[in-house]
Design a protein around this motif. Structure first.
Motif, PDB file in Angstrom:
ATOM      1  N   LEU A  60       0.654  -1.338   0.066  1.00  0.00           N
ATOM      2  CA  LEU A  60      -0.121   0.046  -0.091  1.00  0.00           C
ATOM      3  C   LEU A  60       0.839   1.258  -0.136  1.00  0.00           C
ATOM      4  CD1 LEU A  60      -3.043  -1.069   2.383  1.00  0.00           C
ATOM      5  CD2 LEU A  60      -2.884  -1.144  -0.051  1.00  0.00           C
ATOM      6  N   ASN A  61       1.767   1.247   0.636  1.00  0.00           N
ATOM      7  CA  ASN A  61       2.755   2.391   0.861  1.00  0.00           C
ATOM      8  C   ASN A  61       3.426   2.408  -0.699  1.00  0.00           C
ATOM      9  OD1 ASN A  61       2.321   3.461   3.292  1.00  0.00           O
ATOM     10  ND2 ASN A  61       4.023   2.399   4.135  1.00  0.00           N
ATOM     11  N   ALA A  63       2.329   1.850  -3.533  1.00  0.00           N
ATOM     12  CA  ALA A  63       1.278   2.270  -4.384  1.00  0.00           C
ATOM     13  C   ALA A  63       1.243   3.795  -4.124  1.00  0.00           C
ATOM     14  CB  ALA A  63       0.047   1.647  -4.297  1.00  0.00           C
ATOM     15  N   ARG A  64       1.262   4.228  -2.950  1.00  0.00           N
ATOM     16  CA  ARG A  64       1.272   5.788  -2.675  1.00  0.00           C
ATOM     17  C   ARG A  64       2.213   6.304  -3.140  1.00  0.00           C
ATOM     18  NH1 ARG A  64       2.025  10.235  -0.241  1.00  0.00           N
ATOM     19  NH2 ARG A  64       4.007   9.384   0.217  1.00  0.00           N
ATOM     20  N   SER A  67       2.061   6.586  -6.719  1.00  0.00           N
ATOM     21  CA  SER A  67       0.858   7.815  -7.189  1.00  0.00           C
ATOM     22  C   SER A  67       1.531   9.002  -6.877  1.00  0.00           C
ATOM     23  CB  SER A  67      -0.240   7.473  -6.222  1.00  0.00           C
ATOM     24  OG  SER A  67      -0.970   8.652  -6.242  1.00  0.00           O
ATOM     25  N   GLN A  68       2.381   9.179  -5.874  1.00  0.00           N
ATOM     26  CA  GLN A  68       3.078  10.417  -5.564  1.00  0.00           C
ATOM     27  C   GLN A  68       3.989  10.781  -6.714  1.00  0.00           C
ATOM     28  OE1 GLN A  68       4.552  11.070  -1.769  1.00  0.00           O
ATOM     29  NE2 GLN A  68       5.285  13.485  -2.129  1.00  0.00           N
ATOM     30  N   ASN A  71       2.314  11.922  -9.723  1.00  0.00           N
ATOM     31  CA  ASN A  71       1.656  13.200  -9.828  1.00  0.00           C
ATOM     32  C   ASN A  71       2.626  14.279  -9.486  1.00  0.00           C
ATOM     33  OD1 ASN A  71      -1.417  13.767  -9.286  1.00  0.00           O
ATOM     34  ND2 ASN A  71      -0.973  11.706  -8.372  1.00  0.00           N
ATOM     35  N   THR A 109      -4.683  -3.252  -7.531  1.00  0.00           N
ATOM     36  CA  THR A 109      -4.755  -2.410  -6.547  1.00  0.00           C
ATOM     37  C   THR A 109      -3.877  -1.135  -6.609  1.00  0.00           C
ATOM     38  OG1 THR A 109      -5.127  -4.366  -5.023  1.00  0.00           O
ATOM     39  CG2 THR A 109      -4.504  -2.384  -3.820  1.00  0.00           C
ATOM     40  N   THR A 112      -5.232   1.022  -9.416  1.00  0.00           N
ATOM     41  CA  THR A 112      -6.749   1.492  -8.862  1.00  0.00           C
ATOM     42  C   THR A 112      -6.331   2.679  -8.023  1.00  0.00           C
ATOM     43  OG1 THR A 112      -8.015  -0.389  -8.993  1.00  0.00           O
ATOM     44  CG2 THR A 112      -8.932   1.412  -7.984  1.00  0.00           C
ATOM     45  N   MET A 113      -5.456   2.282  -7.112  1.00  0.00           N
ATOM     46  CA  MET A 113      -5.053   3.549  -6.216  1.00  0.00           C
ATOM     47  C   MET A 113      -4.419   4.762  -6.996  1.00  0.00           C
ATOM     48  SD  MET A 113      -3.651   1.186  -2.971  1.00  0.00           S
ATOM     49  CE  MET A 113      -2.987   2.715  -1.847  1.00  0.00           C
ATOM     50  N   GLU A 115      -5.405   5.720  -9.947  1.00  0.00           N
ATOM     51  CA  GLU A 115      -6.462   6.224 -10.922  1.00  0.00           C
ATOM     52  C   GLU A 115      -6.157   5.864 -12.189  1.00  0.00           C
ATOM     53  OE1 GLU A 115      -7.229  10.623  -9.582  1.00  0.00           O
ATOM     54  OE2 GLU A 115      -5.084  10.262  -9.547  1.00  0.00           O
ATOM     55  N   ILE A 497     -17.499   4.490 -13.714  1.00  0.00           N
ATOM     56  CA  ILE A 497     -16.640   3.871 -12.670  1.00  0.00           C
ATOM     57  C   ILE A 497     -16.137   2.486 -13.021  1.00  0.00           C
ATOM     58  CG2 ILE A 497     -16.547   3.611 -10.105  1.00  0.00           C
ATOM     59  CD1 ILE A 497     -19.310   4.615 -10.372  1.00  0.00           C
TER      60      ILE A 497
END
Lengths: 547, 547
Positions: A60-61, A63-64, A67-68, A71, A109, A112-113, A115, A497
């Motif tokens: 999960l981290n 994936a974050r 994402s960061q 972005n 996952t 999706t996280m 987007e 969606i």
């Protein structure tokens, strides 16, 4: 190496030893620091892509951070390095894995996280032995930017040249596109290292038969979204006619249908009245003429066309080619008042979804020109829908940042996609239509076969089947596809969606065909396993004009 | 009646005999025709609202008509006429009902298909006997515009005045707001018809105790979204200070905490050094002075404040009110270099989510002013999160048509909402902070209690609890709420997609507190039972500035 080469060819590899999802906070902090340091370095070098490898047990981290990263950079691509099949772990470690956690779930996952960001791709590692077909199929829909083949997947043939099994070769070819990077991993027994393996893959690629014309026509259109034609509102361009006229299957089917009608239903008539409505530049007129010659049956042949530009070509053919055997009439088929009614009314008004270019409305308007005993070719059309995972196309829609994009059924040659169930029949129209009053609105609740595997639903692919006459059909539905025909690509009804569909779950959707005085439109929504809003309510984003 | 009266008072009733979801196409077509005729009539009369009654066994076409109605009118409201409890049907008919289909599910389907449109409301029909509390609770979150009470719900007391049972009255009062229309249905035994029933409800309403101050303060803010304060970037206004200073509970707790510290930890000291940082207009200074008087302990009292406007008030109080007992210093607490370090550092920097107004960063910056043996009041703060259904607030966010709205944690006094599980602890901060290095980033995976009922998740309500000193706490967490305190409303972390949660399912979410040199922000996503994208990735939509 020039800067351009760094961008085009170099793939950066982010450190694999980092522990973004460790339970130790210091390690997490440190991993994050290293990650941004390496991203800054990659940006400095102008690299186009970096790969990153998640821990399949905790991500999960990870994936974050992806994402960061997406972005906070503008152009850098990220490839998630992931195996097709989960590696077998020692029992002690395996206890920490969620039961049945598939690498695809990990990817889904992360995606999706993030987007479904279009700069996020997959570096897929193939296993020694292939998993079930379903699992391979599901990966085919994903943005596989790099494919890693292990040397252990090859067997050495007698002459010591490495080779893939037939099934493996098929899976390999199914997963790559022209721009997928291929990587060989593992040890090599050859003196020239990995070259023999690459050579084997190269010759596999070269041994493919040259693509047939229908495939060639499609290649530039793969996953390319086109707004559906508006044949009543716009006049078709000459080039559009030209592309359609090249179809090697469609017109031979029409010829066969007319021939069959002439030699069965009309076998005792001396001469038969055939009217082609929407004649365009004349391909169906030629079909009728060829069928007449073949059946040795005289025709009284009319060609009706509303497009003032196409009429020029028709009038020219009337003089030079058909020499009086055809009467050309410039008129909207719905307004035309014929001197003589037709035995056979021939038309080619079908769209990718059958009725989506208003063939029912046009033929209803033209059927006053048919004798009571007369027929229409085509006799009927049925649309079909199929739930699909299509992340590529969906991502393109999302990048438009407007609800309109998700409420328009697009014509698209789906390539990177995966069907979740077989197609099911949707709307049917029969011609001539003897119902009273004529009503071309429809509604249908469709229940698909249960999903065979966990997957994700992005929308519905639409197809049609049509009976031209008796046993003569044309179809773009996968199961009954008219091989070689390229006039129609599927249509795609998107969802705003993406919905996760679990193995065994049944997708249920409802679709409506609505109309008012000036237009026709579709509305659709998913009812099960989860609900979506009604798409295109009141035709607010998309309609087909009747005028 | 004037046009304005038609709009304000008349509720139109769409025909109930229509069969939008009949299996007979002619009836469906006819129903649709009637529907649009009646809508046109309602629009002609300038009516503000129409009610429509779905068939609980088949309502997909009904939902589509609602959606089309909402999309083809600009201002008309639609109330879905629905019972709280499904009526018992004859066995033959009951076979066609999905097992366990609750009227709420029907409403939720219609609402979802209509995209949660804010002009869609509920006309809720109460039953004779109340269902389980969960079911009533779930309805409380919904936009109940009209509430129908049957005469059979009343019992006649000795003097023949109709009365509701205590539980029924409680449920009734919980479901209405000031603008809910009340309707009595069913037969009446009274000569003056339904008047006695309305009278009973009226006196029920009037018998309510007058609202306490904390309730009165909140009423205008119910379900009203406010962007969180940015205390470091903006200077608070005098009125903002004024509202906060009125809190009857907060400052008495602070006084109690200071008193307790003075009489236990510092009981043997002759004089204690107390520093108030972020003193504002001085309420905590007054708390300290009162505690000092009560404990009969001398203070060396300092008031530090950065806001140049608040300093004017403080300097005035220093002269006129405190007469030399307080030293006022204009400085950012992080830059202040004290002559003398504090025994007790007092501050009130907590936001609705505890750390969301940067209390950890500010106190870390101020803790150089505390003696090694000194303390901070507050001693710690813990944030809490709770999954909630909040369709009203979510609809307001959606109407902003921007992703930013869904990525901002808003301060909001949630009123029309329903918790799906109890709150769980999120981030904890302790002061002074002896960790090295100081690190105020956090991450937490929160697993909530399984849902007790099918519901829908719109986001997470955030609260805090804080230990001021030893047993003296303040809390806005429902379970431990400091009764009467009104300084903080909850915070709301929205989701960009509402998620259906089924009974027994466990909601799992992940939240991060991130920072860089200039800002702090949160990111969050749901992991189970379904996935959402990461909200506010890289702080793109919302952050709290450190400068």
């Amino acid at each position: 190496m020039s800067g351009a080469h760094w961008t085009a060819y170099v793939v950066g590899k982010l450190s694999e030893w980092t522990e973004e999802d460790s339970k130790c906070k210091a390690r997490v902090t440190n991993s994050s620091r290293i990650y941004f340091q390496e991203l800054a370095w990659a940006t400095h070098l102008n690299i186009g892509v970096v790969t990153a490898k998640p821990d399949l047990r905790a991500y999960l981290n990870f994936a974050r951070l992806m994402s960061q990263g997406l972005n906070s950079t503008g152009a850098l691509h990220f490839w998630v390095d992931i195996p097709m099949v989960a590696p077998k772990l020692p029992t002690v470690v395996a206890n920490t894995l969620s039961p049945g956690e598939e690498p695809w779930e990990v990817w889904n996952t992360i995606r999706t996280m993030c987007e479904g960001n279009r700069r996020l791709g997959v570096l897929l590692r193939m296993p020694d032995k292939l998993p079930k077909e379903d699992i391979i199929q599901r990966w085919k829909a994903e943005p596989i930017r790099g494919l890693v083949v292990p040397t252990t997947a090859f067997t050495a043939s007698k002459d010591l040249i490495p080779k893939l099994s037939k099934e493996y070769a098929k899976a390999f070819l199914g997963l790559i596109t022209a721009d997928t990077r291929i990587i060989i991993s593992g040890s090599s027994i050859y003196p020239n290292g990995h070259e023999p393996f690459l050579g084997a893959l190269r010759s596999l690629w070269q041994s493919l038969p040259p693509p047939t014309e229908d495939v060639t026509v499609g290649i530039p259109y793969r996953d390319f979204l086109q707004a559906p034609l508006q044949p009543l509102m716009d006049n078709l361009q000459s080039q559009t006619y030209e592309v359609f006229e090249k179809d090697p299957v469609k017109y031979s089917q029409y010829q066969k249908a007319i021939y069959t009608a002439l030699t069965t239903k009309y076998k005792d008539e001396k001469s038969v009245c055939v009217v082609v409505v929407g004649a365009g530049r004349g391909p169906l007129v030629r079909c009728a003429l060829r069928a007449s010659q073949e059946a040795k049956k005289d025709l009284r042949l009319y060609a009706v066309e509303k497009n003032p530009n196409a009429i020029v070509t028709l009038r020219n053919a009337e003089k030079e080619e058909w020499k009086g055997r055809v009467k050309v009439i410039q008129s909207d088929m719905r307004q035309w008042e014929p001197d003589e009614k037709a035995d056979i009314l021939v038309s080619e008004l079908l769209g990718s979804f059958g009725d989506n270019e208003l063939s029912p409305e046009c033929l209803d308007g033209a059927q006053h020109s048919i004798k009571t005993s007369g027929i229409s070719i085509p006799k009927d059309s049925t649309s079909y829908l199929q739930p699909v995972a299509a992340p590529k196309v969906w991502g393109d829609l999302q990048s438009q940042h407007t609800i309109k994009a998700f409420e328009t059924p697009y014509v698209v040659l789906l390539h990177r996609f995966c069907p979740l169930a077989q197609s099911e029949a949707c709307f049917k129209f029969v011609h001539p239509n003897h119902e009273k009053p004529l009503d071309n609105t429809r509604e249908k609740l469709i229940r698909f076969q249960p999903a065979k595997i966990d997957s994700i639903l992005h929308g519905f692919a639409g197809y049609f089947e049509s009976t031209l006459y008796e046993e003569v059909n044309i179809s773009i539905r996968p199961k009954t596809f008219s091989k070689g025909m390229f006039s129609w690509f599927p249509i795609f009804f998107p969802l705003c969606i993406p919905l996760k569909i679990n193995k065994g779950q049944t997708v249920e959707m409802k679709i409506w065909r609505r109309n008012d005085e000036s237009k026709v439109w579709y509305e659709w929504c998913v009812i099960k396993p989860s609900l979506t809003p009604i798409h295109n309510s009141n035709g607010r984003s998309y309609h087909i004009g009747l005028r």
